[in-house]
Design an enzyme around this catalytic site. Structure first.
Site, mmCIF file in Angstrom:
data_model
loop_
_atom_site.group_PDB
_atom_site.id
_atom_site.type_symbol
_atom_site.label_atom_id
_atom_site.label_comp_id
_atom_site.label_asym_id
_atom_site.label_seq_id
_atom_site.Cartn_x
_atom_site.Cartn_y
_atom_site.Cartn_z
ATOM 1 N N ASP A 214 0.802 -1.170 -0.079
ATOM 2 C CA ASP A 214 0.064 0.049 -0.117
ATOM 3 C C ASP A 214 1.015 1.317 -0.138
ATOM 4 O O ASP A 214 2.061 1.172 -0.029
ATOM 5 C CB ASP A 214 -1.105 -0.153 1.268
ATOM 6 C CG ASP A 214 -2.203 0.729 0.859
ATOM 7 O OD1 ASP A 214 -2.227 2.096 0.684
ATOM 8 O OD2 ASP A 214 -3.451 0.169 0.827
ATOM 9 N N ASP A 260 -12.602 2.139 -6.565
ATOM 10 C CA ASP A 260 -12.379 3.208 -6.131
ATOM 11 C C ASP A 260 -11.816 4.005 -7.343
ATOM 12 O O ASP A 260 -11.520 5.464 -7.203
ATOM 13 C CB ASP A 260 -11.031 3.334 -5.204
ATOM 14 C CG ASP A 260 -11.038 2.913 -3.932
ATOM 15 O OD1 ASP A 260 -12.335 2.883 -3.371
ATOM 16 O OD2 ASP A 260 -10.159 2.483 -3.172
ATOM 17 N N GLU A 287 -14.945 -7.386 -4.606
ATOM 18 C CA GLU A 287 -15.690 -6.114 -5.204
ATOM 19 C C GLU A 287 -17.166 -6.459 -5.021
ATOM 20 O O GLU A 287 -17.792 -7.492 -4.880
ATOM 21 C CB GLU A 287 -15.293 -5.762 -6.768
ATOM 22 C CG GLU A 287 -14.162 -5.559 -6.451
ATOM 23 C CD GLU A 287 -13.876 -4.079 -6.311
ATOM 24 O OE1 GLU A 287 -14.616 -3.268 -5.969
ATOM 25 O OE2 GLU A 287 -12.471 -3.763 -6.295
ATOM 26 N N GLU A 311 -18.867 1.448 -8.929
ATOM 27 C CA GLU A 311 -19.393 -0.241 -8.995
ATOM 28 C C GLU A 311 -19.353 -0.656 -10.194
ATOM 29 O O GLU A 311 -20.089 0.036 -10.982
ATOM 30 C CB GLU A 311 -20.476 -0.112 -7.803
ATOM 31 C CG GLU A 311 -20.274 0.329 -6.641
ATOM 32 C CD GLU A 311 -19.212 -0.316 -5.685
ATOM 33 O OE1 GLU A 311 -18.669 -1.362 -6.073
ATOM 34 O OE2 GLU A 311 -19.101 0.081 -4.626
HETATM 35 C C1 LIG Z 1 -10.792 1.345 -0.210
HETATM 36 S S1 LIG Z 1 -9.368 1.234 0.234
HETATM 37 C C2 LIG Z 1 -9.356 -0.603 0.578
HETATM 38 C C3 LIG Z 1 -8.172 -1.145 1.669
HETATM 39 C C4 LIG Z 1 -8.424 -2.643 1.914
HETATM 40 N N1 LIG Z 1 -8.015 -3.311 0.824
HETATM 41 C C5 LIG Z 1 -9.810 -2.965 2.701
HETATM 42 O O1 LIG Z 1 -10.474 -3.537 1.946
HETATM 43 O O2 LIG Z 1 -9.809 -2.803 3.797
HETATM 44 C C6 LIG Z 1 -8.065 1.194 -0.992
HETATM 45 C C7 LIG Z 1 -6.668 1.089 -0.663
HETATM 46 O O3 LIG Z 1 -6.099 1.593 -1.826
HETATM 47 C C8 LIG Z 1 -4.872 2.156 -1.345
HETATM 48 N N2 LIG Z 1 -4.096 2.960 -2.346
HETATM 49 C C9 LIG Z 1 -4.685 4.202 -2.872
HETATM 50 N N3 LIG Z 1 -3.904 4.500 -4.112
HETATM 51 C C10 LIG Z 1 -2.914 3.560 -3.957
HETATM 52 C C11 LIG Z 1 -1.714 3.571 -4.724
HETATM 53 N N4 LIG Z 1 -1.419 4.579 -5.618
HETATM 54 N N5 LIG Z 1 -0.689 2.348 -4.514
HETATM 55 C C12 LIG Z 1 -1.065 1.685 -3.756
HETATM 56 N N6 LIG Z 1 -2.064 1.844 -2.707
HETATM 57 C C13 LIG Z 1 -3.030 2.723 -3.112
HETATM 58 C C14 LIG Z 1 -5.176 2.886 -0.219
HETATM 59 O O4 LIG Z 1 -4.371 3.509 0.520
HETATM 60 C C15 LIG Z 1 -6.246 2.319 0.283
HETATM 61 O O5 LIG Z 1 -5.655 1.485 1.619
#
Ligand SMILES: C[S@@+](CC[C@H](N)C(=O)[O-])C[C@H]1O[C@@H](n2cnc3c(N)ncnc32)[C@H](O)[C@@H]1O
Length: 345
Positions: A214, A260, A287, A311
């Site tokens: 992450d 996202d 998802e 979604e």
């Molecule tokens: C909606 S959260 C989901 C987190 C985890 N998978 C969960 O379900 O609890 C999306 C995750 O993507 C990570 N993220 C966003 N942009 C990123 C990037 N450019 N590289 C790596 N991770 C990223 C965020 O920090 C976050 O932890």
């Protein structure tokens, strides 16, 4: 058609959700109630009521709130079944507020703090603009995209990361019941947050090794989650999935990551994963499935609309995945989300 404006088949059946007899039964309590619950959770009122009924004077003293205003808040919430007011004027938790206690085993306190927080409430307040233009309002309001904003606002990021970690408590049991992780050797959790999902999978699968991947500021919190015996089986890697993803594993999982992002960004993340995965590897996406009849994603898609994600239907996933060099082996519908098992092609 405007950007992001693909049409979906019309649902003809009425979803099995609460039907109010008037729109006002949603609108006023929904909007004002969300902020009222947020305020009560932030003041830790459900925690203060954990051991039984208390007077407003005691609650005000312990929470630091103004007694008269707190009385108005709790009376208003009691009309919604949140808190109960007894004949002797003391308040107590109801099942709806008990679950907002910090120490409740299925605590939803972080969720109560999350959506009504200003960094989501403000864009949701401009949903009209996103629906009119098809564009997310978040970048216009805050001058940054959602995850760029979180990187520079640590207090809001902490609220976000906490609710993600809390959400895993609901997903992990369903995922572990639905899928056999024991045939995998090394699992990379891409966008794995602070590592709660990986912790649960590794704890339940003794032979498996893991990699948490992450952003740097997010994995900083992972040491507390992936601790003890698990640390020896788990690597924590900071990086940017738009640049690259840790290479050479037989298995990759992404939970709540693809939704996202709009298609072009989602394709980049999947493309980088395709370059990293072993040729007979497995990609697992967890998802929401927009067209899974029994579990409509409902209003979450509107949050995605204002922040810039979406979604997707099964057909959307098939198109996105095949464009990135993956084919779907199978889709397992779990209670609240779906598991899409894919292979590189
Ligand atoms: C909606 S959260 C989901 C987190 C985890 N998978 C969960 O379900 O609890 C999306 C995750 O993507 C990570 N993220 C966003 N942009 C990123 C990037 N450019 N590289 C790596 N991770 C990223 C965020 O920090 C976050 O932890």
């Amino acid at each position: 058609m405007k950007r992001g404006g693909r049409l979906r088949p019309l649902r003809t059946s009425v979803p099995d959700t609460i039907m109010a007899s008037s729109p006002m039964q949603y609108i006023w309590p929904g909007i004002i109630g969300a902020q009222a619950i947020h305020a009560a959770a932030k003041l830790r009122i459900p925690d203060l009521l954990a051991s039984g009924p208390r007077s407003i004077v005691e609650l005000a003293a312990d929470s630091g709130a103004d007694a008269a205003a707190l009385d108005r808040l709790l009376r208003a919430l009691s009309t919604l079944g949140m808190f109960a007011l007894s004949a002797d004027g003391r308040f107590s938790n109801t099942p709806l507020t008990d679950v907002l206690r910090t120490d409740h085993p299925q605590s939803q306190r972080d969720a109560a703090l999350f959506l009504p927080a200003a960094f989501l409430w403000r864009p949701l307040g401009e949903l009209y603009e996103s629906v009119s233009t098809g564009e997310p309002v978040f970048p216009r309001i805050f001058g940054q995209r959602f995850f760029e904003y979180l990187a520079t606002h640590p207090d809001d990021a902490a609220v976000f990361n906490a609710v993600m970690t809390q959400g895993v408590a609901f997903t992990s049991p369903a995922l572990l019941a639905a899928y056999d992780f024991s045939r995998l050797e090394r699992l990379v959790d891409v966008g794995g947050g602070e590592g709660a999902l990986l912790r649960d999978i590794l704890s339940a699968t003794p032979g498996l090794r893991g990699v948490l991947f992450d952003l740097p500021q997010v994995v900083l919190g992972a040491g507390e989650v992936l601790n003890g015996d698990l640390r020896a089986r788990c690597q924590i890697v900071a990086g940017d999935f738009f640049h690259s993803v840790p290479e050479g594993a037989d298995a990759y999982i992404m939970k709540g990551v693809i939704h996202d992002w709009p298609d072009e960004d989602a394709a980049r993340i999947l493309g980088n994963t395709r370059r990293a995965i072993l040729k007979d590897g497995t990609l697992l996406l967890v998802e929401n499935m927009a067209d899974a009849a029994s579990r409509p994603v409902g209003v979450i898609d509107l949050l995605m609309l204002v922040i810039g994600g979406r979604e997707r239907t099964e057909a959307d996933f098939r198109t996105l995945l095949s464009g990135a060099g993956f084919a779907i082996n199978r889709i397992i519908h779990m209670e609240a989300s779906s598991l899409i098992e894919c292979r590189p092609v």
